[in-house]
Design a protein around this motif. Structure first.
Motif, PDB file in Angstrom:
ATOM      1  N   GLY A   1     118.438  90.626  63.900  1.00  0.00           N
ATOM      2  CA  GLY A   1     119.163  89.457  64.382  1.00  0.00           C
ATOM      3  C   GLY A   1     118.331  88.525  65.241  1.00  0.00           C
ATOM      4  O   GLY A   1     118.814  87.495  65.680  1.00  0.00           O
ATOM      5  N   LYS A   2     117.087  88.872  65.502  1.00  0.00           N
ATOM      6  CA  LYS A   2     116.204  87.980  66.274  1.00  0.00           C
ATOM      7  C   LYS A   2     115.361  87.162  65.295  1.00  0.00           C
ATOM      8  O   LYS A   2     114.975  87.651  64.239  1.00  0.00           O
ATOM      9  CB  LYS A   2     115.260  88.790  67.165  1.00  0.00           C
ATOM     10  CG  LYS A   2     115.984  89.716  68.117  1.00  0.00           C
ATOM     11  CD  LYS A   2     115.911  89.229  69.536  1.00  0.00           C
ATOM     12  CE  LYS A   2     116.550  90.241  70.466  1.00  0.00           C
ATOM     13  NZ  LYS A   2     116.886  89.677  71.753  1.00  0.00           N
ATOM     14  N   THR A   3     115.095  85.926  65.689  1.00  0.00           N
ATOM     15  CA  THR A   3     114.296  85.045  64.845  1.00  0.00           C
ATOM     16  C   THR A   3     112.939  84.814  65.499  1.00  0.00           C
ATOM     17  O   THR A   3     112.861  84.508  66.685  1.00  0.00           O
ATOM     18  CB  THR A   3     115.012  83.694  64.667  1.00  0.00           C
ATOM     19  OG1 THR A   3     116.314  83.948  64.147  1.00  0.00           O
ATOM     20  CG2 THR A   3     114.245  82.801  63.712  1.00  0.00           C
ATOM     21  N   VAL A   4     111.896  84.981  64.714  1.00  0.00           N
ATOM     22  CA  VAL A   4     110.547  84.729  65.212  1.00  0.00           C
ATOM     23  C   VAL A   4     109.917  83.646  64.360  1.00  0.00           C
ATOM     24  O   VAL A   4     109.880  83.749  63.129  1.00  0.00           O
ATOM     25  CB  VAL A   4     109.677  86.000  65.159  1.00  0.00           C
ATOM     26  CG1 VAL A   4     108.303  85.718  65.767  1.00  0.00           C
ATOM     27  CG2 VAL A   4     110.344  87.150  65.886  1.00  0.00           C
ATOM     28  N   LEU A   5     109.461  82.579  65.012  1.00  0.00           N
ATOM     29  CA  LEU A   5     108.765  81.514  64.302  1.00  0.00           C
ATOM     30  C   LEU A   5     107.268  81.692  64.500  1.00  0.00           C
ATOM     31  O   LEU A   5     106.801  81.797  65.633  1.00  0.00           O
ATOM     32  CB  LEU A   5     109.143  80.143  64.878  1.00  0.00           C
ATOM     33  CG  LEU A   5     110.456  79.491  64.479  1.00  0.00           C
ATOM     34  CD1 LEU A   5     110.559  78.122  65.156  1.00  0.00           C
ATOM     35  CD2 LEU A   5     110.537  79.320  62.985  1.00  0.00           C
TER      36      LEU A   5
ATOM     37  N   SER B   1      99.386  89.540  60.048  1.00  0.00           N
ATOM     38  CA  SER B   1      99.585  90.687  60.916  1.00  0.00           C
ATOM     39  C   SER B   1     100.858  90.514  61.748  1.00  0.00           C
ATOM     40  O   SER B   1     101.680  91.437  61.852  1.00  0.00           O
ATOM     41  CB  SER B   1      98.361  90.851  61.816  1.00  0.00           C
ATOM     42  OG  SER B   1      98.549  91.924  62.703  1.00  0.00           O
ATOM     43  N   PHE B   2     101.030  89.329  62.318  1.00  0.00           N
ATOM     44  CA  PHE B   2     102.257  89.060  63.070  1.00  0.00           C
ATOM     45  C   PHE B   2     103.477  89.174  62.166  1.00  0.00           C
ATOM     46  O   PHE B   2     104.491  89.760  62.528  1.00  0.00           O
ATOM     47  CB  PHE B   2     102.212  87.660  63.704  1.00  0.00           C
ATOM     48  CG  PHE B   2     101.650  87.647  65.097  1.00  0.00           C
ATOM     49  CD1 PHE B   2     102.375  88.173  66.153  1.00  0.00           C
ATOM     50  CD2 PHE B   2     100.400  87.117  65.356  1.00  0.00           C
ATOM     51  CE1 PHE B   2     101.866  88.178  67.444  1.00  0.00           C
ATOM     52  CE2 PHE B   2      99.878  87.114  66.642  1.00  0.00           C
ATOM     53  CZ  PHE B   2     100.605  87.638  67.682  1.00  0.00           C
ATOM     54  N   GLU B   3     103.351  88.614  60.970  1.00  0.00           N
ATOM     55  CA  GLU B   3     104.501  88.606  60.072  1.00  0.00           C
ATOM     56  C   GLU B   3     104.908  90.030  59.677  1.00  0.00           C
ATOM     57  O   GLU B   3     106.096  90.366  59.674  1.00  0.00           O
ATOM     58  CB  GLU B   3     104.168  87.780  58.823  1.00  0.00           C
ATOM     59  CG  GLU B   3     105.397  87.469  58.004  1.00  0.00           C
ATOM     60  CD  GLU B   3     105.092  86.597  56.790  1.00  0.00           C
ATOM     61  OE1 GLU B   3     104.005  85.982  56.746  1.00  0.00           O
ATOM     62  OE2 GLU B   3     105.945  86.553  55.892  1.00  0.00           O
ATOM     63  N   ILE B   4     103.939  90.853  59.369  1.00  0.00           N
ATOM     64  CA  ILE B   4     104.265  92.243  59.012  1.00  0.00           C
ATOM     65  C   ILE B   4     104.882  92.950  60.219  1.00  0.00           C
ATOM     66  O   ILE B   4     105.888  93.659  60.095  1.00  0.00           O
ATOM     67  CB  ILE B   4     103.013  92.992  58.511  1.00  0.00           C
ATOM     68  CG1 ILE B   4     102.520  92.370  57.203  1.00  0.00           C
ATOM     69  CG2 ILE B   4     103.326  94.470  58.292  1.00  0.00           C
ATOM     70  CD1 ILE B   4     101.172  92.889  56.736  1.00  0.00           C
ATOM     71  N   ALA B   5     104.267  92.741  61.398  1.00  0.00           N
ATOM     72  CA  ALA B   5     104.804  93.375  62.618  1.00  0.00           C
ATOM     73  C   ALA B   5     106.263  92.963  62.834  1.00  0.00           C
ATOM     74  O   ALA B   5     107.127  93.794  63.116  1.00  0.00           O
ATOM     75  CB  ALA B   5     103.956  92.995  63.830  1.00  0.00           C
TER      76      ALA B   5
ATOM     77  N   ASN C   1     107.512  81.153  58.834  1.00  0.00           N
ATOM     78  CA  ASN C   1     106.164  80.625  59.057  1.00  0.00           C
ATOM     79  C   ASN C   1     106.094  79.119  58.917  1.00  0.00           C
ATOM     80  O   ASN C   1     106.682  78.544  58.012  1.00  0.00           O
ATOM     81  CB  ASN C   1     105.196  81.225  58.034  1.00  0.00           C
ATOM     82  CG  ASN C   1     105.124  82.721  58.176  1.00  0.00           C
ATOM     83  OD1 ASN C   1     105.002  83.236  59.275  1.00  0.00           O
ATOM     84  ND2 ASN C   1     105.218  83.420  57.062  1.00  0.00           N
ATOM     85  N   PHE C   2     105.362  78.518  59.869  1.00  0.00           N
ATOM     86  CA  PHE C   2     105.029  77.097  59.793  1.00  0.00           C
ATOM     87  C   PHE C   2     103.512  77.018  59.802  1.00  0.00           C
ATOM     88  O   PHE C   2     102.877  77.732  60.548  1.00  0.00           O
ATOM     89  CB  PHE C   2     105.485  76.362  61.057  1.00  0.00           C
ATOM     90  CG  PHE C   2     106.900  75.909  61.019  1.00  0.00           C
ATOM     91  CD1 PHE C   2     107.918  76.830  60.970  1.00  0.00           C
ATOM     92  CD2 PHE C   2     107.204  74.560  61.064  1.00  0.00           C
ATOM     93  CE1 PHE C   2     109.240  76.419  60.959  1.00  0.00           C
ATOM     94  CE2 PHE C   2     108.520  74.144  61.053  1.00  0.00           C
ATOM     95  CZ  PHE C   2     109.541  75.069  61.001  1.00  0.00           C
ATOM     96  N   SER C   3     102.943  76.147  59.019  1.00  0.00           N
ATOM     97  CA  SER C   3     101.514  75.919  59.177  1.00  0.00           C
ATOM     98  C   SER C   3     101.249  74.430  59.111  1.00  0.00           C
ATOM     99  O   SER C   3     102.111  73.655  58.703  1.00  0.00           O
ATOM    100  CB  SER C   3     100.719  76.666  58.114  1.00  0.00           C
ATOM    101  OG  SER C   3     101.172  76.293  56.848  1.00  0.00           O
ATOM    102  N   THR C   4     100.050  74.023  59.535  1.00  0.00           N
ATOM    103  CA  THR C   4      99.743  72.597  59.652  1.00  0.00           C
ATOM    104  C   THR C   4     100.056  71.816  58.383  1.00  0.00           C
ATOM    105  O   THR C   4     100.578  70.722  58.444  1.00  0.00           O
ATOM    106  CB  THR C   4      98.259  72.346  59.976  1.00  0.00           C
ATOM    107  OG1 THR C   4      97.521  73.437  59.477  1.00  0.00           O
ATOM    108  CG2 THR C   4      98.060  72.173  61.449  1.00  0.00           C
TER     109      THR C   4
END
Lengths: 182, 313
Positions: B48-52, B65-69, B79-82
């Protein structure tokens, strides 16, 4: 700030030893031996309980059942309401639990939420054949439909009372006390 | 109840952490390593938590690595990227921040080419901020995963001699690592070409060597940095190296050079490696290399950070 005062000692060291011996016997009797039997202690004070029962079963049966440790912190339902975060420790299961008869061991059964979390955690490790529950003290006040298969001592308590279980390994003394807030 | 646990809203840099905070994060990461060995590598902790994950600078491994974690903790990761963000369309930082906040993420993982952007965002919006690299300033999770990897091999960080070799001036990995290692009682020696050494390198708290041999002598840990070939001689950037051959000749880690370090020294590299520039394949793939362990440990460390932050988020 409320203070906790000891009302009585529910079990002393000798009584705890006797109760755990009896529970160990019941576990073996219920499961017709120790084939694929795994006792899993829930951190923190389920661990010495599981350990003592495993040693007792080994003494009587001549063979040692499997023994594991489960940390349920990551499965708690109150993580968003407590800060700072509780310390997470490792779970250690000796082998895959698929097809095993798992006996979860914990010191006190109260609301049942710890056991709910433990069952969720367990299912992430595989599919045990059955899961049973052994507790040293059942103090009532369940908030979930959960009951214990093996109970050391059933105690009627009020909400304000606290059951304090101490084991030699974790606390340097072995006893179960009933405390109350004043 | 909490045994001296690190509890903070943001992870902005190693500078903001005390030694016991670092120990607390590393200890927590030990417990998360076990999750990776399970048949179901997922725990419901951040359900239920959102991580951008907002990356204003390209990154594959840190972002993955962050995404898998995050996914292993059951958070919803976006994910956002430039290339896809509005920053390239002229939106101001403040507007970007407000837009991100409007999506009400619990945690914002951010990488940005400018130093201290994560710190600024922390003052502007309500989410927890994790710095995934801000310019040449800090890269705290990299330093934590390096420390975690070293500690697993050496048992402790205290008293170790750590050699860091490469582009010292432009590296956030160096900054965060030196800060962390010094806080934990290790000594650090940095080595690199003069063109890649900050004028006041000692101010970092490290010894400075201009010959790689001097740095490697007696080292317990050797950390090789990536030479950013893409930044060599591009328009607007200075040419810092005559050639990659010359760099290898003077600073590259070969088996012969590694022999100068202690017999049980380990070799780290934050990746991606330029084989034959800063490190030989023999060393990179050798018994002393812990480079792939660093990647696996990065997951455990990032899970630990997310877990500890979520208590306050």
């Amino acid at each position: 700030m409320t203070e906790l005062v000891t009302k009585s000692t529910l079990l002393d060291q000798a009584q705890i030893a006797r109760v755990m011996r009896r529970m160990a016997g019941e576990v073996v009797e219920r499961n017709n031996g120790i084939d694929k039997l795994m006792l899993i202690g829930i951190r923190t004070r389920g661990v010495p309980l599981a350990d003592a029962m495993v040693r007792e079963i080994e003494r009587v049966e001549g063979a040692r059942p499997l023994e594991g440790i489960l940390d349920i912190t990551l499965y708690r339902d109150d993580l968003s309401t407590i800060a700072p975060q509780p310390v997470v420790k490792e779970s250690k299961l000796p082998e895959p639990i698929d097809g095993c008869t798992v006996v979860l061991c914990d010191d006190v059964l109260y609301t049942g939420r710890t056991i709910r979390a433990a069952m969720d955690a367990l299912m992430d490790y595989g599919r045990p054949k059955t899961v049973q529950l052994a507790v040293l003290v059942d103090r009532g006040h369940r908030e979930l439909p959960i009951h214990a298969d093996f109970v050391g001592e059933k105690v009627r308590t009020s909400d304000s009372e606290v059951i304090k279980v101490s084991f030699m390994d974790t606390d340097g003394v072995e006893e179960v006390k009933l405390l109350d807030r004043v | 109840m909490a045994e001296g646990h690190w509890s903070a809203k943001h992870l902005l840099g190693i500078a903001e952490l005390e030694a016991n905070d670092i120990t607390s994060i590393l200890d927590t990461a030990e417990s998360f390593r076990e999750v990776a060995s399970r048949p179901i590598k997922k725990v419901p902790t951040l359900r239920g938590k959102t991580v951008l994950n907002v990356f204003f600078e390209s990154s594959t491994r840190t972002r993955s690595s962050f995404e898998i974690a995050e996914k292993r903790m059951s958070a919803d990761a976006i994910n956002f990227s430039t290339s896809t963000s509005s920053l390239s369309k002229g939106e101001s930082m403040l507007d970007t921040a407000r837009n991100l906040e409007a999506m009400a993420p619990d945690v914002l993982v951010i990488r940005h080419p400018h130093p201290r952007v994560p710190h600024q965002l922390a003052g502007l919006i309500d989410s927890s901020i994790v710095n995934a690299g801000d310019g040449a300033h800090e890269h705290p999770t990299q330093a934590l995963l390096d420390a975690f990897t070293i500690r697993r091999h050496k048992g402790t960080l205290e008293g170790l001699r750590v050699a860091i070799v490469g582009d010292i001036e432009h590296s956030r990995v160096v900054r965060s690592n030196v800060l962390l290692l010094r806080k934990m009682g290790a000594s650090v020696v940095v080595a690199g070409p003069r063109t890649m050494m900050p004028r006041h390198a000692e101010a970092l708290g490290a010894e400075v060597a201009y010959r790689v041999e001097d740095a490697l002598e007696g080292a317990d840990v050797v950390m090789m940095l990536r030479i950013q070939l893409e930044r060599q001689g591009n328009s607007g950037s200075q040419l810092l190296l005559p050639s990659t051959d010359e760099y290898f000749h003077l600073f590259g880690l070969s088996a012969e050079r590694l022999a100068l370090a202690k017999d049980d020294a380990i070799v780290l590299h934050p990746g991606p490696m330029n084989r034959g520039v800063e490190i030989t394949s023999e060393v990179a793939d050798g018994a002393r290399s812990v480079i792939l362990e660093q990647v696996a440990n990065g997951l455990a460390v990032r899970m630990a950070v997310l877990y500890l932050l979520a208590g306050v988020a």
